[in-house]
Design a protein around this motif. Sequence first.
Motif, short mmCIF file in Angstrom:
data_model
loop_
_atom_site.label_atom_id
_atom_site.label_comp_id
_atom_site.label_asym_id
_atom_site.label_seq_id
_atom_site.Cartn_x
_atom_site.Cartn_y
_atom_site.Cartn_z
N SER A 247 4.59 -9.72 2.35
CA SER A 247 4.55 -8.31 1.94
C SER A 247 5.90 -7.65 2.20
O SER A 247 6.66 -8.06 3.06
CB SER A 247 3.46 -7.56 2.71
N ARG A 248 6.15 -6.63 1.43
CA ARG A 248 7.41 -5.92 1.55
C ARG A 248 7.30 -4.81 2.60
O ARG A 248 6.30 -4.08 2.64
CB ARG A 248 7.79 -5.30 0.20
N ARG B 273 0.74 -6.62 9.01
CA ARG B 273 1.65 -6.68 7.86
C ARG B 273 1.60 -8.12 7.37
O ARG B 273 2.04 -9.05 8.05
CB ARG B 273 3.06 -6.26 8.26
#
Length: 244
Positions: A42-43, A38
């Motif tokens: 980033s969301r 991830r």
Amino acid sequence: MNPLHLVLARMSSNPLRSSNLAEQLSEVLSTQIVSGERAAGSRLPTEERLASEFGVSRTVVREAIARLKSDGLVTTRQGLGAFVAATPVGRPFRIGGDRQEAHAVVQQVFELRIGVETEAAALAAARATPAQVKEIRSALKVLNQASQRGGDGVEEDILFHRAIARAANNPVYDDFFEFLERYTRSQLSISRRNCELAGWLSDIRMEHEAIYEAIAAHDPAAARQAAHAHMSNAMARLQRIQAH
């Protein structure tokens, strides 16, 4: 099988670790973040999507995200959700894991607590303000009253030791005590349920009183000795309980 399901499968035989889904989910997500799976900035998926993906409740997801936020791995933005921190820290400190047996973790945490709580008591004896000494005395009084009423006294016991940590006047001690609370609470829940049956509560009360008296007298050596005796005795009591 998704990552959390794999974790659950590996931990299913260990009630100490398998009881906290939020902790397990935070471990999976932190591994993804630290490994770069991830990306920074980033969301994260929505609560609903994470809950569906890992087969847990949204409450579990919220608790896991809160852990990641306190570890500095994610940030939250009102109305937008959770994001991987732009510069996430390294893997946060954890106790236990797949390699550990429950009894081994209990023993290791107690050994850690002996060192930390012994020195915290000595520092409190050297540094405590009159108001902090009064706070420790008040916490001890509440703890004794809880025991006299027949309660397990777990939360009151934790508050007594936290008052000592604050009186060390070193914020790192207070923060570390807060981190250890989840493990301390588990140990106390086991030991205090059995201590009354074994007739040990009076011993515990005297040990607590000795710590308080040494701190109130501003005697670091006596406080260190009293805290070490209490923690060593507590570990021995828990070991005797687990042996039966």
